[in-house]
Design a protein around this motif. Structure first.
Motif, PDB file in Angstrom:
ATOM      1  N   TYR A 129       0.843  -1.465  -0.147  1.00  0.00           N
ATOM      2  CA  TYR A 129      -0.164  -0.092  -0.030  1.00  0.00           C
ATOM      3  C   TYR A 129       1.050   1.072  -0.055  1.00  0.00           C
ATOM      4  N   ARG A 130       0.409   2.361  -1.044  1.00  0.00           N
ATOM      5  CA  ARG A 130       1.006   3.580  -0.722  1.00  0.00           C
ATOM      6  C   ARG A 130       0.480   4.861  -1.269  1.00  0.00           C
ATOM      7  N   GLY A 131       0.164   5.431   0.316  1.00  0.00           N
ATOM      8  CA  GLY A 131      -0.489   6.430   0.600  1.00  0.00           C
ATOM      9  C   GLY A 131      -0.509   6.613   1.625  1.00  0.00           C
ATOM     10  N   ALA A 132      -1.517   8.122   2.247  1.00  0.00           N
ATOM     11  CA  ALA A 132      -1.132   8.274   3.708  1.00  0.00           C
ATOM     12  C   ALA A 132      -1.375   7.265   4.488  1.00  0.00           C
ATOM     13  N   ASN A 133      -0.405   7.076   5.519  1.00  0.00           N
ATOM     14  CA  ASN A 133      -0.119   5.970   6.333  1.00  0.00           C
ATOM     15  C   ASN A 133       0.445   6.123   6.973  1.00  0.00           C
ATOM     16  N   GLY A 134       0.338   4.958   8.542  1.00  0.00           N
ATOM     17  CA  GLY A 134      -0.116   5.472   9.813  1.00  0.00           C
ATOM     18  C   GLY A 134       1.962   4.364  10.004  1.00  0.00           C
ATOM     19  N   VAL A 135       3.094   4.733   9.404  1.00  0.00           N
ATOM     20  CA  VAL A 135       4.093   4.205  10.461  1.00  0.00           C
ATOM     21  C   VAL A 135       4.604   5.306  10.789  1.00  0.00           C
ATOM     22  N   ALA A 136       4.181   6.787  10.694  1.00  0.00           N
ATOM     23  CA  ALA A 136       4.742   7.683  11.246  1.00  0.00           C
ATOM     24  C   ALA A 136       4.274   7.651  12.754  1.00  0.00           C
ATOM     25  N   TYR A 137       2.547   7.465  12.847  1.00  0.00           N
ATOM     26  CA  TYR A 137       2.208   7.278  13.834  1.00  0.00           C
ATOM     27  C   TYR A 137       2.937   6.422  14.889  1.00  0.00           C
ATOM     28  N   LEU A 138       2.615   5.018  14.454  1.00  0.00           N
ATOM     29  CA  LEU A 138       3.847   3.849  15.326  1.00  0.00           C
ATOM     30  C   LEU A 138       4.839   4.932  15.885  1.00  0.00           C
ATOM     31  N   GLU A 139       5.915   4.530  14.700  1.00  0.00           N
ATOM     32  CA  GLU A 139       7.013   5.761  15.206  1.00  0.00           C
ATOM     33  C   GLU A 139       7.654   6.189  15.903  1.00  0.00           C
ATOM     34  N   GLY A 140       6.095   7.017  15.985  1.00  0.00           N
ATOM     35  CA  GLY A 140       6.310   8.032  16.740  1.00  0.00           C
ATOM     36  C   GLY A 140       5.025   8.208  18.333  1.00  0.00           C
ATOM     37  N   HIS A 141       4.689   6.087  18.768  1.00  0.00           N
ATOM     38  CA  HIS A 141       4.213   6.011  19.902  1.00  0.00           C
ATOM     39  C   HIS A 141       5.591   5.356  20.077  1.00  0.00           C
ATOM     40  N   GLY A 142       6.227   4.609  19.930  1.00  0.00           N
ATOM     41  CA  GLY A 142       7.541   3.475  20.114  1.00  0.00           C
ATOM     42  C   GLY A 142       7.105   2.641  19.974  1.00  0.00           C
ATOM     43  N   VAL A 143       6.318   1.766  18.648  1.00  0.00           N
ATOM     44  CA  VAL A 143       5.791   0.473  18.058  1.00  0.00           C
ATOM     45  C   VAL A 143       7.513   0.856  16.880  1.00  0.00           C
ATOM     46  N   GLY A 144       8.197  -0.089  17.253  1.00  0.00           N
ATOM     47  CA  GLY A 144       9.384  -0.320  16.006  1.00  0.00           C
ATOM     48  C   GLY A 144       8.736  -0.894  15.151  1.00  0.00           C
ATOM     49  N   VAL A 145       9.504  -0.084  13.570  1.00  0.00           N
ATOM     50  CA  VAL A 145       8.581  -0.223  11.837  1.00  0.00           C
ATOM     51  C   VAL A 145       9.824  -1.288  11.493  1.00  0.00           C
ATOM     52  N   MET A 146       9.809  -2.709  10.937  1.00  0.00           N
ATOM     53  CA  MET A 146      11.384  -2.647  10.207  1.00  0.00           C
ATOM     54  C   MET A 146      10.244  -2.865   8.396  1.00  0.00           C
ATOM     55  N   ARG A 147      11.202  -2.973   7.516  1.00  0.00           N
ATOM     56  CA  ARG A 147      10.606  -3.182   6.046  1.00  0.00           C
ATOM     57  C   ARG A 147      11.922  -4.253   5.520  1.00  0.00           C
ATOM     58  N   ALA A 148      10.612  -4.875   5.146  1.00  0.00           N
ATOM     59  CA  ALA A 148      11.017  -6.174   4.471  1.00  0.00           C
ATOM     60  C   ALA A 148      10.659  -6.064   2.835  1.00  0.00           C
ATOM     61  N   ALA A 149      11.469  -6.636   2.030  1.00  0.00           N
ATOM     62  CA  ALA A 149      11.441  -6.443   0.629  1.00  0.00           C
ATOM     63  C   ALA A 149       9.918  -7.449   0.389  1.00  0.00           C
ATOM     64  N   GLY A 150       9.272  -6.941  -0.673  1.00  0.00           N
ATOM     65  CA  GLY A 150       7.855  -8.002  -1.384  1.00  0.00           C
ATOM     66  C   GLY A 150       7.772  -7.688  -2.353  1.00  0.00           C
ATOM     67  N   PRO A 151       6.944  -7.591  -3.488  1.00  0.00           N
ATOM     68  CA  PRO A 151       5.613  -8.062  -4.529  1.00  0.00           C
ATOM     69  C   PRO A 151       5.923  -6.046  -4.436  1.00  0.00           C
ATOM     70  N   PRO A 152       5.795  -5.510  -5.764  1.00  0.00           N
ATOM     71  CA  PRO A 152       5.706  -3.999  -6.093  1.00  0.00           C
ATOM     72  C   PRO A 152       4.017  -3.779  -6.003  1.00  0.00           C
ATOM     73  N   ASP A 153       3.589  -3.345  -5.443  1.00  0.00           N
ATOM     74  CA  ASP A 153       2.812  -2.274  -5.721  1.00  0.00           C
ATOM     75  C   ASP A 153       1.790  -2.162  -7.337  1.00  0.00           C
ATOM     76  N   PRO A 154       0.904  -3.008  -7.219  1.00  0.00           N
ATOM     77  CA  PRO A 154       0.094  -3.576  -8.948  1.00  0.00           C
ATOM     78  C   PRO A 154      -0.561  -1.710  -9.326  1.00  0.00           C
ATOM     79  N   ARG A 155      -0.546  -1.061  -8.410  1.00  0.00           N
ATOM     80  CA  ARG A 155      -1.469   0.392  -8.713  1.00  0.00           C
ATOM     81  C   ARG A 155      -0.174   1.318  -9.116  1.00  0.00           C
ATOM     82  N   SER A 156       0.814   1.145  -9.463  1.00  0.00           N
ATOM     83  CA  SER A 156       1.949   2.022  -9.358  1.00  0.00           C
ATOM     84  C   SER A 156       2.740   1.994 -10.864  1.00  0.00           C
TER      85      SER A 156
END
Length: 156
Positions: A129-156
């Protein structure tokens, strides 16, 4: 959790997303116990429990009404993150201290649920998913966010 075990769980989450019947985009979510390396619960996006119809039937109302991603959250499927947390609650499975793998960045509504459920780490499979999202919210509230490789969004 060992890197090879995390990769296996990511592959399982990607396979789980295929269970979704959403015509727009499929998402999966796995709730993990990182200490024991076990799946606690799973979820994917789609219609209501018990085979209820999707919001637009065979078409996505968000596409049909040209609703921008990250807006009008009342339109659309039940999100995978929402489903996995509700499935855990309905089954008496604790979420505090768990990790969550999701096949795209959580929206702000799901980010709030994730934080409030006590989930401590979210592994986002990149390219989803690419769009307005909650990653900044998670990080701002102490939830660790890690990224892993995956297939691309077909809409882009």
């Amino acid at each position: 959790m060992k890197k090879k075990h995390l990769q296996i769980r990511i592959e399982q989450c990607l396979a789980l997303a295929k269970a979704s019947n959403c015509p727009r985009r499929t998402f999966g979510a796995l709730l993990l116990d990182p200490d024991r390396n076990v799946i606690l619960m799973d979820g994917y996006n789609g219609g209501p429990r018990g085979g209820g119809k999707l919001c637009g039937g065979d078409v996505c109302l968000r596409d049909e009404q040209d609703v921008k991603s990250g807006t009008r959250i009342e339109i659309g499927c039940h999100h995978a993150e929402m489903n996995v947390i509700c499935n855990a609650a309905a089954s008496g499975v604790a979420t505090r201290g768990a990790w969550l793998i999701v096949t795209g960045e959580p929206c702000i509504m799901c980010a709030k649920l994730i934080h409030h459920a006590g989930i401590t780490r979210v592994i986002v499979v990149e390219g989803g998913y690419r769009g307005a999202n909650g990653v900044a919210y998670l990080e701002g509230h102490g939830v660790g966010v890690m990224r892993a490789a995956g297939p691309p969004d077909p809409r882009s």
